[in-house]
Design a protein around this motif. Structure first.
Motif, PDB file in Angstrom:
ATOM      1  N   ALA A 538      27.570 -44.888 -54.693  1.00  0.00           N
ATOM      2  CA  ALA A 538      26.807 -45.734 -53.522  1.00  0.00           C
ATOM      3  C   ALA A 538      26.286 -44.884 -52.212  1.00  0.00           C
ATOM      4  O   ALA A 538      25.054 -44.824 -51.960  1.00  0.00           O
ATOM      5  N   GLY A 539      27.220 -43.870 -51.935  1.00  0.00           N
ATOM      6  CA  GLY A 539      26.527 -42.956 -50.904  1.00  0.00           C
ATOM      7  C   GLY A 539      25.426 -42.255 -51.669  1.00  0.00           C
ATOM      8  O   GLY A 539      24.438 -41.750 -50.783  1.00  0.00           O
ATOM      9  N   ALA A 540      25.492 -41.783 -52.547  1.00  0.00           N
ATOM     10  CA  ALA A 540      24.532 -40.897 -53.274  1.00  0.00           C
ATOM     11  C   ALA A 540      23.086 -41.466 -53.320  1.00  0.00           C
ATOM     12  O   ALA A 540      21.971 -41.303 -52.998  1.00  0.00           O
ATOM     13  N   TYR A 541      23.179 -42.817 -53.847  1.00  0.00           N
ATOM     14  CA  TYR A 541      21.963 -43.584 -54.044  1.00  0.00           C
ATOM     15  C   TYR A 541      21.397 -44.018 -52.512  1.00  0.00           C
ATOM     16  O   TYR A 541      20.341 -44.254 -52.379  1.00  0.00           O
ATOM     17  N   ALA A 542      22.339 -44.135 -51.577  1.00  0.00           N
ATOM     18  CA  ALA A 542      21.919 -44.481 -50.451  1.00  0.00           C
ATOM     19  C   ALA A 542      21.114 -43.446 -49.634  1.00  0.00           C
ATOM     20  O   ALA A 542      20.141 -43.773 -49.009  1.00  0.00           O
ATOM     21  N   ALA A 543      21.479 -42.192 -50.135  1.00  0.00           N
ATOM     22  CA  ALA A 543      20.469 -41.071 -49.797  1.00  0.00           C
ATOM     23  C   ALA A 543      19.250 -41.197 -50.274  1.00  0.00           C
ATOM     24  O   ALA A 543      18.113 -40.789 -49.696  1.00  0.00           O
ATOM     25  N   VAL A 544      18.777 -41.654 -51.588  1.00  0.00           N
ATOM     26  CA  VAL A 544      17.422 -41.948 -51.960  1.00  0.00           C
ATOM     27  C   VAL A 544      16.941 -43.275 -51.226  1.00  0.00           C
ATOM     28  O   VAL A 544      15.683 -43.019 -50.804  1.00  0.00           O
ATOM     29  N   ALA A 545      17.718 -44.246 -51.052  1.00  0.00           N
ATOM     30  CA  ALA A 545      17.192 -45.169 -50.273  1.00  0.00           C
ATOM     31  C   ALA A 545      16.539 -45.022 -48.958  1.00  0.00           C
ATOM     32  O   ALA A 545      15.727 -45.334 -48.370  1.00  0.00           O
ATOM     33  N   ALA A 546      17.431 -43.894 -48.317  1.00  0.00           N
ATOM     34  CA  ALA A 546      17.115 -43.542 -47.087  1.00  0.00           C
ATOM     35  C   ALA A 546      16.161 -42.455 -46.889  1.00  0.00           C
ATOM     36  O   ALA A 546      15.901 -41.685 -46.078  1.00  0.00           O
ATOM     37  N   GLU A 547      15.323 -42.338 -47.927  1.00  0.00           N
ATOM     38  CA  GLU A 547      14.190 -41.182 -48.098  1.00  0.00           C
ATOM     39  C   GLU A 547      14.907 -39.911 -47.865  1.00  0.00           C
ATOM     40  O   GLU A 547      14.297 -38.900 -47.069  1.00  0.00           O
ATOM     41  N   ALA A 586      11.985 -40.752 -56.397  1.00  0.00           N
ATOM     42  CA  ALA A 586      13.305 -41.063 -57.451  1.00  0.00           C
ATOM     43  C   ALA A 586      13.413 -42.334 -57.022  1.00  0.00           C
ATOM     44  O   ALA A 586      13.702 -43.447 -58.304  1.00  0.00           O
ATOM     45  N   ALA A 587      13.281 -43.025 -55.884  1.00  0.00           N
ATOM     46  CA  ALA A 587      13.540 -44.534 -55.638  1.00  0.00           C
ATOM     47  C   ALA A 587      12.311 -45.224 -56.514  1.00  0.00           C
ATOM     48  O   ALA A 587      12.577 -46.369 -57.125  1.00  0.00           O
ATOM     49  N   ASP A 588      10.992 -44.633 -56.663  1.00  0.00           N
ATOM     50  CA  ASP A 588       9.917 -45.289 -57.472  1.00  0.00           C
ATOM     51  C   ASP A 588      10.445 -45.579 -58.884  1.00  0.00           C
ATOM     52  O   ASP A 588      10.194 -46.732 -59.321  1.00  0.00           O
ATOM     53  N   ALA A 589      10.857 -44.348 -59.641  1.00  0.00           N
ATOM     54  CA  ALA A 589      11.227 -44.428 -60.783  1.00  0.00           C
ATOM     55  C   ALA A 589      12.668 -45.414 -61.038  1.00  0.00           C
ATOM     56  O   ALA A 589      12.829 -45.990 -61.990  1.00  0.00           O
ATOM     57  N   ALA A 590      13.350 -45.487 -59.991  1.00  0.00           N
ATOM     58  CA  ALA A 590      14.581 -46.257 -59.945  1.00  0.00           C
ATOM     59  C   ALA A 590      14.182 -47.624 -60.013  1.00  0.00           C
ATOM     60  O   ALA A 590      15.105 -48.858 -60.400  1.00  0.00           O
TER      61      ALA A 590
END
Length: 703
Positions: A538-547, A586-590
């Motif tokens: 969750a922390g790793a994906y949160a970094a993607v969510a937080a640009e 990465a968020a766009d592809a996710a």
């Protein structure tokens, strides 16, 4: 030895020292005698131990939910919390003075008249009826005998049976009285005295015996508490002698009448009252969280692990624990009780508490790292389990965050995010195409079932995935051979390094060894063969969510010390670890795996396409299956929230959970997102630049 016997011995010892002063009073002016006597005993304030100026009274630390009022638990060695004198009922102040030092407001720290009177009364009675120590002297003794900064020998010396020790106690008491007001001394005494039953200080005693604050004590209650200070271990009415406690209450009531603070009629009514205890125990540590909120225990456990890792609280784990249990901190955690309840309900719909399989789940806030919920279908308890059931239904092992006996679980294709980020950072765009075959033979040497003549040769989960793909479609459909090829292009070591940069911790010994010494050959890493946890993921994906801003997972909103000062350790620990445009790409592809559409309309199917419909707002995420469906993983996120859940058997990695549970995980994660975001505005993702989406470029760094 009881305090009563100590007082009797000290009275005899000190009587000889003071006898000259008393006899001299018959022949010399009183002012001269007291001037000579006190000057011989008094110590300069500058010579006082620092502990007497600022008493290091151990105080419990309280851990609250994110509303700042809901108590999760407390941590203490001594149940104590200091309160100002204004928050103590006047009758309690009067009672403690009447019981312990009736001339408190008349002497200067040492009551010579009281010493002589006690000596005379006790000698005539043949037993100890009156003590010689003033409240100030008792305060000095309490501080020195409990000071954690003194050695055991020094603390023992504070109560040894010697005239020298008693005279030093007097000297310190006289010095304190010159510098502190009577109210200040009384406040300190009330906050340090032991009242029995594990209650230190009047606030803890009021709660322990009567479940109320000291401001609300009645006359009968105050007299009972004041009477306990003389012999707290034997007179404690909960664990000791209730009759003795009532006898001491009667004694205190008589003294209050004698001093004129209480009318005889009121004292008589109080003395006639039955012993009406309403005992309550302050919870201590994580196994003492409220029974109806047992699921909070796993968050509490992780909080203590986090605290133990903070250098701000001490140089070692032992020092940090002492700081927590003695420092009187008020800690507002990040735990949201409503979100925790909703998450726990969803997890238990997947697996019951007594199921051998588990679905540990973490809910994290991007941009701060604060953890709103940690849920798993287990009882947080040290109670034993049936034979062969190591972690169910009871456990205190950290199934959500890992550590201790828990290395984690394979998260499957959710690790493809790290390969995609490494490729984007290296300058490859989202539109990078590859004609992905059903199976691909790579240059990474491996052994076992995934080996073709000694080289890693993964295959796709379905023949429908074969064919030409970009990062958008390959991530959406989870095409293994595309990401194996992409790993070869950017280098497996860069993929591993990207995962570490985003907070993935290698707790398993084999994983840590490969990351340190074999990362270049660790091609299978892209398919999530390394053990991880829902919290790390969750922390790793949160970094993607937080640009691209990674924040260390954080269990607190604020921490205040015993004086109310904020503690800096509560602030988020965030840093830009990936270029913002790379993270946006990465968020766009996710968005593709979960049924959303990329900003450039490039998604073409996914593995959890119903999630966008279920949530009703922009969402991104990824599913993952480990080999043979031993584990199933779902991560989903919006710009405001991340939820990660892994289905596994924590005791047996060979026990496959099966592919069907993935649908349940997707629905559960969607429900948690929907509930938590119910009152929050709809936010969309920021689109990546056309350069990052479509053009090969130079490397982009964000750290």
């Amino acid at each position: 030895m009881t305090r009563a016997r100590l007082d009797k011995l000290f009275t005899v010892l000190i009587a000889g020292v003071l006898a000259g002063l008393v006899l001299a009073a018959a022949a010399l002016p009183v002012a001269l005698v007291f001037g000579v006597g006190f000057s011989a005993l008094a110590a300069p304030y500058s010579e006082l131990p620092n502990t007497l100026r600022t008493p290091p009274t151990p105080q419990r630390s309280n851990l609250y939910a994110n509303d700042g009022t809901t108590l999760i638990t407390s941590f203490y060695q001594e149940d104590r919390v200091d309160v100002p004198l204004a928050e103590v009922a006047p009758v309690m102040r009067q009672a403690i003075i009447a019981a312990e030092d009736a001339r408190f407001h008349e002497h200067s720290g040492v009551d010579l008249r009281g010493v002589v009177r006690a000596f005379t009364v006790n000698k005539g009675a043949g037993e100890t009826r009156q003590g010689a120590s003033t409240l100030t002297m008792q305060y000095v003794r309490n501080v020195l005998s409990n000071d954690p900064r003194l050695s055991e020998r020094q603390r023992a010396a504070a109560t040894e049976l010697t005239t020298a020790r008693k005279i030093q106690e007097m000297r310190y008491a006289l010095a304190l009285e010159r510098e502190l007001t009577k109210d200040e001394i009384l406040t300190r005494y009330l906050n340090i005295a032991y009242f029995g039953a594990g209650a230190y200080g009047v606030a803890a005693a009021s709660k322990r015996y009567f479940s109320k604050t000291p401001a609300d004590l009645t006359l009968a209650e105050a007299a009972l508490l004041a009477g306990l200070v003389r012999s707290p271990h034997s007179d404690d009415p909960i664990n000791g002698d209730a009759d003795a406690a009532l006898a001491r209450r009667a004694y205190v009531l008589d003294r209050l009448v004698e001093s004129g603070h209480v009318p005889a009629e009121a004292a008589a009514r109080a003395g006639a009252e039955q012993l009406r205890l309403r005992p309550s125990q302050t919870p201590n540590d994580c196994t003492a969280v409220p029974a109806e909120h047992n699921d909070w225990g796993f968050f509490c456990d992780w909080f203590t692990r986090w605290w133990n890792a903070q250098p701000a609280f001490g140089a070692t784990v032992d020092e940090r624990q002492l700081t927590l249990r003695r420092g009187g901190f008020s800690i507002v955690s990040s735990l949201d009780p409503a979100v925790q309840r909703a998450t726990t309900e969803q997890v238990r719909r997947i697996y019951q508490v007594d199921d051998r399989r588990a679905a540990p789940t973490a809910v994290v806030q991007p941009g701060t790292g604060r953890v709103l919920a940690m849920a798993v279908n287990r009882n947080y308890s040290v109670t034993g389990n049936p034979a062969g059931q190591k972690n169910h239904p009871n456990t205190v092992n950290q199934l959500v965050a890992g550590g201790g006996a828990i290395d984690g679980y394979q998260a499957g294709s959710t690790f493809k995010i790290f390969t995609m980020l490494a490729a984007l950072e290296a300058g490859l765009p989202l539109s990078t195409e590859f004609d992905a075959p059903g199976r691909i033979v790579t240059d990474f040497p491996v052994t076992g079932s995934a080996s073709c003549d000694g080289y890693w040769c993964p295959k796709n989960a379905s023949a429908s995935m074969d064919g030409r793909h970009s990062m958008w479609t390959a991530f959406g459909e989870s095409v293994n051979t595309y990401f194996a090829w992409l790993t070869e292009r950017v280098g497996a070591d860069r993929v591993v390094e990207m995962a570490e940069r985003l907070g993935i911790v290698f707790r398993a010994e084999d994983d840590a060894r490969l990351a340190r010494h074999g990362a270049r050959e660790w091609g299978p890493f892209t398919l999530g063969v390394s053990a991880t946890t829902p919290l790390d993921l969750a922390g790793a994906y949160a970094a993607v969510a937080a640009e691209g801003t990674w924040c260390a997972p954080l269990p607190v909103v604020s921490i205040a010390d015993a004086a109310g000062r904020p503690v800096a350790a509560a602030q988020p620990d965030c840093r830009q670890v990936v270029d913002a445009d790379v993270a946006r790409a990465a968020a766009d592809a996710a968005r593709c795996p979960v049924g959303d559409q990329s900003m450039y309309r490039e998604c073409a199917g996914g593995t959890a396409t119903g999630l966008r419909r279920q949530l009703g707002r922009p969402v991104a995420g990824k599913t993952g299956s480990s080999d043979g469906y031993a584990t199933e993983t779902v991560v989903a996120f919006t710009p405001q929230l991340v939820v990660a859940s892994i289905a596994a058997n924590p005791d047996d990695p060979r026990d496959t959970v099966g592919q069907r549970v993935q649908r349940q995980l997707v629905e559960a994660v969607g429900e948690v997102l929907s509930f938590t975001l119910r009152d929050q505005p709809v936010r969309d993702f920021v689109p990546p630049s056309e350069l990052t989406a479509f053009q090969v470029s130079g490397a982009r760094t964000g750290n």
